[in-house]
Motif scaffolding. Structure first.
Motif, PDB file in Angstrom:
ATOM      1  N   ASN A  40       0.786  -1.127   0.020  1.00 55.48           N
ATOM      2  CA  ASN A  40       0.095  -0.046   0.209  1.00 55.48           C
ATOM      3  C   ASN A  40       0.712   1.201   0.023  1.00 55.48           C
ATOM      4  N   LYS A  41       0.730   1.926  -0.910  1.00 55.81           N
ATOM      5  CA  LYS A  41       1.698   3.304  -1.076  1.00 55.81           C
ATOM      6  C   LYS A  41       0.643   4.386  -1.075  1.00 55.81           C
ATOM      7  N   GLU A  42       0.613   5.342  -0.265  1.00 56.56           N
ATOM      8  CA  GLU A  42      -0.212   6.514  -0.195  1.00 56.56           C
ATOM      9  C   GLU A  42      -1.657   6.217  -0.344  1.00 56.56           C
ATOM     10  N   GLY A  43      -2.412   4.966   0.111  1.00 52.97           N
ATOM     11  CA  GLY A  43      -3.661   4.636  -0.140  1.00 52.97           C
ATOM     12  C   GLY A  43      -4.032   3.978  -1.467  1.00 52.97           C
ATOM     13  N   ARG A  44      -3.105   3.510  -2.106  1.00 48.37           N
ATOM     14  CA  ARG A  44      -3.320   2.635  -3.386  1.00 48.37           C
ATOM     15  C   ARG A  44      -2.493   1.635  -3.412  1.00 48.37           C
TER      16      ARG A  44
END
Length: 138
Positions: A40-44
């Motif tokens: 998960n990176k910045e909510g995506r």
């Protein structure tokens, strides 16, 4: 104290194994293997794929050639080896490979034409000997 060189990978074949026979009839198979992880990176959701160069020797190479195909999921155990070679222009290059000591096909039995039990019998019938990777010809 001795070191440990152990690699365990679970991934999909990037292409069918390419098999060569060296002097004395020694078989060597090679293929790329893709391993992917999702995070998960910045909510995506982001997927990152790593490519590994796999090398199999002798009886293991023969079994891989018969049963492994592009896209199949496989568990591989082996060790890392780095070797050098000269390219076409005579420049020294290095490559790191995973020298497989054994593998297990994963997935549903219907994913494999012959099923896992036939692989085991083929290994026994061919007097399978993976060989000691310390005896490799490079």
């Amino acid at each position: 104290m001795s070191g440990i060189n152990k690699v365990i990978l679970v991934g999909h074949l990037g292409k069918d194994p390419e098999v060569r026979h060296l002097e004395g009839g020694v078989a060597v198979a090679s293929f790329p293997l893709a391993t992917s992880e999702t995070f998960n990176k910045e909510g995506r959701k982001v997927e990152q794929t790593e490519w590994h160069n796999i090398v199999m020797w002798r009886g293991l190479a023969d079994v891989a050639a018969k049963f492994l195909q592009k896209g199949k999921l496989v568990y591989i155990e082996g060790k890392l080896r780095t070797r050098s070679f000269e390219d076409k222009e005579g420049i020294k290059k290095y490559t790191t490979e995973v020298v497989a000591e054994n593998f297990t096909m994963l997935g549903r039995k219907t994913d494999f034409e012959s099923g896992e039990s036939r692989v085991a019998r083929a290994v026994e019938n061919e007097n399978f000997k993976g060989g000691d990777s310390d005896d490799l010809p490079y």
